[in-house]
Design a protein around this motif. Structure first.
Motif, PDB file in Angstrom:
ATOM      1  N   VAL A  73       0.264   0.714   3.410  1.00 30.92           N
ATOM      2  CA  VAL A  73       0.813  -0.142   2.362  1.00 30.92           C
ATOM      3  C   VAL A  73       0.990   0.683   1.099  1.00 30.92           C
ATOM      4  CG1 VAL A  73       0.520  -2.272   1.050  1.00 30.92           C
ATOM      5  CG2 VAL A  73      -0.455  -2.093   3.358  1.00 30.92           C
ATOM      6  N   LEU A  74       2.144   0.537   0.465  1.00 27.81           N
ATOM      7  CA  LEU A  74       2.399   1.183  -0.818  1.00 27.81           C
ATOM      8  C   LEU A  74       2.473   0.133  -1.921  1.00 27.81           C
ATOM      9  CD1 LEU A  74       5.078   3.961  -0.142  1.00 27.81           C
ATOM     10  CD2 LEU A  74       2.772   4.290  -1.063  1.00 27.81           C
ATOM     11  N   PHE A  75       1.783   0.422  -3.018  1.00 19.04           N
ATOM     12  CA  PHE A  75       1.864  -0.387  -4.231  1.00 19.04           C
ATOM     13  C   PHE A  75       2.626   0.440  -5.266  1.00 19.04           C
ATOM     14  CE2 PHE A  75      -1.624  -1.967  -1.796  1.00 19.04           C
ATOM     15  CZ  PHE A  75      -1.605  -3.337  -1.992  1.00 19.04           C
ATOM     16  N   VAL A  76       3.736  -0.106  -5.751  1.00 23.92           N
ATOM     17  CA  VAL A  76       4.680   0.683  -6.547  1.00 23.92           C
ATOM     18  C   VAL A  76       5.133  -0.101  -7.775  1.00 23.92           C
ATOM     19  CG1 VAL A  76       5.494   1.867  -4.466  1.00 23.92           C
ATOM     20  CG2 VAL A  76       6.704  -0.165  -5.278  1.00 23.92           C
ATOM     21  N   ARG A  77       5.767   0.614  -8.687  1.00 17.78           N
ATOM     22  CA  ARG A  77       6.370  -0.053  -9.842  1.00 17.78           C
ATOM     23  C   ARG A  77       7.552  -0.901  -9.363  1.00 17.78           C
ATOM     24  NH1 ARG A  77       7.901   4.834 -13.709  1.00 17.78           N
ATOM     25  NH2 ARG A  77       9.085   5.262 -11.823  1.00 17.78           N
ATOM     26  N   THR A  99      12.691   3.521   2.894  1.00 20.77           N
ATOM     27  CA  THR A  99      12.796   4.977   2.795  1.00 20.77           C
ATOM     28  C   THR A  99      11.507   5.683   3.164  1.00 20.77           C
ATOM     29  OG1 THR A  99      14.444   4.753   1.038  1.00 20.77           O
ATOM     30  CG2 THR A  99      13.360   6.900   1.252  1.00 20.77           C
ATOM     31  N   TYR A 100      10.364   5.120   2.755  1.00 14.96           N
ATOM     32  CA  TYR A 100       9.100   5.833   2.888  1.00 14.96           C
ATOM     33  C   TYR A 100       8.226   5.319   4.021  1.00 14.96           C
ATOM     34  CZ  TYR A 100      10.591   7.884  -1.449  1.00 14.96           C
ATOM     35  OH  TYR A 100      11.316   8.562  -2.393  1.00 14.96           O
ATOM     36  N   GLY A 101       8.721   4.351   4.788  1.00 15.12           N
ATOM     37  CA  GLY A 101       8.062   3.963   6.023  1.00 15.12           C
ATOM     38  C   GLY A 101       6.821   3.118   5.878  1.00 15.12           C
ATOM     39  N   ALA A 102       6.626   2.463   4.730  1.00 13.68           N
ATOM     40  CA  ALA A 102       5.458   1.595   4.569  1.00 13.68           C
ATOM     41  C   ALA A 102       5.593   0.378   5.479  1.00 13.68           C
ATOM     42  CB  ALA A 102       5.311   1.165   3.115  1.00 13.68           C
ATOM     43  N   ASP A 103       4.467  -0.056   6.050  1.00 17.28           N
ATOM     44  CA  ASP A 103       4.477  -1.297   6.827  1.00 17.28           C
ATOM     45  C   ASP A 103       4.666  -2.500   5.921  1.00 17.28           C
ATOM     46  OD1 ASP A 103       3.914   0.046   9.291  1.00 17.28           O
ATOM     47  OD2 ASP A 103       1.817   0.198   8.671  1.00 17.28           O
ATOM     48  N   ALA A 104       4.175  -2.390   4.702  1.00 19.36           N
ATOM     49  CA  ALA A 104       4.351  -3.425   3.683  1.00 19.36           C
ATOM     50  C   ALA A 104       4.297  -2.745   2.329  1.00 19.36           C
ATOM     51  CB  ALA A 104       3.264  -4.495   3.794  1.00 19.36           C
ATOM     52  N   ALA A 105       4.878  -3.380   1.331  1.00 21.19           N
ATOM     53  CA  ALA A 105       4.847  -2.841  -0.035  1.00 21.19           C
ATOM     54  C   ALA A 105       4.770  -4.000  -1.010  1.00 21.19           C
ATOM     55  CB  ALA A 105       6.082  -1.987  -0.308  1.00 21.19           C
ATOM     56  N   TYR A 106       4.064  -3.738  -2.111  1.00 24.10           N
ATOM     57  CA  TYR A 106       3.870  -4.738  -3.145  1.00 24.10           C
ATOM     58  C   TYR A 106       3.971  -4.047  -4.496  1.00 24.10           C
ATOM     59  CZ  TYR A 106       1.870  -7.211   0.852  1.00 24.10           C
ATOM     60  OH  TYR A 106       1.677  -7.780   2.088  1.00 24.10           O
ATOM     61  N   THR A 107       4.223  -4.838  -5.531  1.00 19.06           N
ATOM     62  CA  THR A 107       4.174  -4.258  -6.866  1.00 19.06           C
ATOM     63  C   THR A 107       2.723  -3.935  -7.198  1.00 19.06           C
ATOM     64  OG1 THR A 107       4.102  -6.467  -7.832  1.00 19.06           O
ATOM     65  CG2 THR A 107       6.264  -5.418  -7.638  1.00 19.06           C
ATOM     66  N   VAL A 108       2.546  -2.954  -8.055  1.00 24.88           N
ATOM     67  CA  VAL A 108       1.205  -2.425  -8.294  1.00 24.88           C
ATOM     68  C   VAL A 108       0.292  -3.446  -8.961  1.00 24.88           C
ATOM     69  CG1 VAL A 108       1.674  -1.385 -10.551  1.00 24.88           C
ATOM     70  CG2 VAL A 108       0.047  -0.281  -8.974  1.00 24.88           C
ATOM     71  N   ASP A 109       0.860  -4.464  -9.612  1.00 22.50           N
ATOM     72  CA  ASP A 109       0.011  -5.484 -10.229  1.00 22.50           C
ATOM     73  C   ASP A 109      -0.633  -6.412  -9.195  1.00 22.50           C
ATOM     74  OD1 ASP A 109       2.316  -6.816  -9.504  1.00 22.50           O
ATOM     75  OD2 ASP A 109       2.652  -7.766 -11.449  1.00 22.50           O
ATOM     76  N   GLU A 110      -0.251  -6.295  -7.937  1.00 19.22           N
ATOM     77  CA  GLU A 110      -0.861  -7.079  -6.859  1.00 19.22           C
ATOM     78  C   GLU A 110      -1.995  -6.330  -6.158  1.00 19.22           C
ATOM     79  OE1 GLU A 110       2.045  -9.584  -4.443  1.00 19.22           O
ATOM     80  OE2 GLU A 110       3.393  -8.032  -5.216  1.00 19.22           O
ATOM     81  N   LEU A 111      -2.296  -5.125  -6.637  1.00 19.13           N
ATOM     82  CA  LEU A 111      -3.239  -4.269  -5.925  1.00 19.13           C
ATOM     83  C   LEU A 111      -4.614  -4.907  -5.762  1.00 19.13           C
ATOM     84  CD1 LEU A 111      -4.020  -1.562  -4.627  1.00 19.13           C
ATOM     85  CD2 LEU A 111      -4.395  -0.653  -6.935  1.00 19.13           C
ATOM     86  N   ASP A 112      -5.182  -5.448  -6.830  1.00 22.84           N
ATOM     87  CA  ASP A 112      -6.539  -5.971  -6.752  1.00 22.84           C
ATOM     88  C   ASP A 112      -6.655  -7.093  -5.718  1.00 22.84           C
ATOM     89  OD1 ASP A 112      -7.737  -4.274  -8.628  1.00 22.84           O
ATOM     90  OD2 ASP A 112      -7.022  -5.489 -10.290  1.00 22.84           O
ATOM     91  N   ALA A 113      -5.731  -8.017  -5.745  1.00 23.49           N
ATOM     92  CA  ALA A 113      -5.794  -9.140  -4.807  1.00 23.49           C
ATOM     93  C   ALA A 113      -5.651  -8.664  -3.363  1.00 23.49           C
ATOM     94  CB  ALA A 113      -4.697 -10.156  -5.138  1.00 23.49           C
TER      95      ALA A 113
END
Length: 281
Positions: A73-77, A99-113
């Motif tokens: 999982v990638l957390f990105v801007r 592009t980067y092959g993540a199974d899932a991605a979220y914005t970085v402000d969702e990281l803690d949850a």
């Protein structure tokens, strides 16, 4: 340089095998303000890039080998039209997957949850302590998961450093990695030759530095591997001399310690030669 996803998939596979059923949290580098609205030149964290190939700031990778669906999982801007007009395109969550092959991605402000969700049934965290931006997040996560443990769930009880695993993987180069390393060395070799050709009495060290680093960029290198040392005469006795301001004289020796980076592989070459091009017999 065309992005090739395959090496990063293989690296993550080997890393996942090594950590087993633990949960890895690998932060990327952050932008650092220089002054006003200008930041220092950004360079991604080497361990983060090794696993992801993602070259944007403020991202975090979570690797959870035992998860049913979201193993990487990638957390990105987030995408932001205004900021992208000023500072360049962002991949966003869509690009992190496509592009980067993540199974899932979220914005970085969702990281803690999301970390709370991923930490359930994981016996350990794999995270390098010493990161001032993320250490508090990790210690809070461990503390908050104790409550979950009282309800009968397995939660992390230790933090393991990913460094020994990642650095062993990075040490043992595969053919495509060796090819990138050789390319960095070839560009640096050609740049040193250009510096030798360009140097002559009466020119300044910074002029030779400019010729050297122009050859780096001409060869496709986006940055130096480290600050270039171009040290003539007595300056060569200063181990990490980087002022590079002296006017070179006939009879001087010139020491150049410089290398470029290509594909996140660094080169390092040091040579000493006479400024006038004539060695003594």
């Amino acid at each position: 340089m065309t992005f090739d996803l395959a090496p990063f998939v293989e690296r993550r596979r080997r890393f996942a095998e090594a950590i087993g059923d633990a949960l890895a949290i690998i932060p990327g580098a952050r932008e650092v303000a220089r002054n006003g609205d200008t930041n220092f030149e950004f360079r991604q964290d080497s361990d983060f890039y090794f696993l992801t190939g993602f070259d944007e700031p403020d991202a975090v990778a979570v690797i959870n080998p035992a998860h049913a669906k979201e193993r990487f999982v990638l957390f990105v801007r987030p995408r932001d039209r205004e900021m992208e007009t000023w500072n360049g395109r962002r991949a966003g969550v869509e690009g992190a997957i496509a592009t980067y092959g993540a199974d899932a991605a979220y914005t970085v402000d969702e990281l803690d949850a999301k970390l709370h969700e991923h930490a359930v049934d994981r016996p350990a965290l794999v995270y390098r302590l010493g990161n001032p931006h993320h250490d508090g997040r990790v210690t809070r996560l461990l503390a908050e998961m104790r409550t979950v443990r009282t309800r009968g769930f397995v939660t992390p009880t230790r933090v393991d450093d990913p460094g020994p695993i990642l650095h062993d993987l990075r040490l043992r180069r595969r053919p495509e990695e060796l090819a990138r390393q050789r390319r960095a060395c070839e560009i640096s070799r050609d740049a040193h030759r250009e510096a030798m050709r360009f140097a002559r009495p009466g020119r300044h060290e910074y002029e030779v530095q400019a010729a050297l680093e122009f050859a780096f960029r001409q060869g496709g290198s986006p940055r130096n591997a480290y600050p270039s040392i171009v040290a003539s005469g007595p300056n060569a006795c200063i181990l990490h001399y980087t002022e590079n301001t002296r006017r070179m004289e006939d009879g001087d020796l010139l020491l150049i310690d410089a290398g470029c980076e290509w594909g996140y592989h660094a080169s390092d070459i040091t040579r000493t030669f006479p400024v006038n091009g004539r060695f003594t017999p």
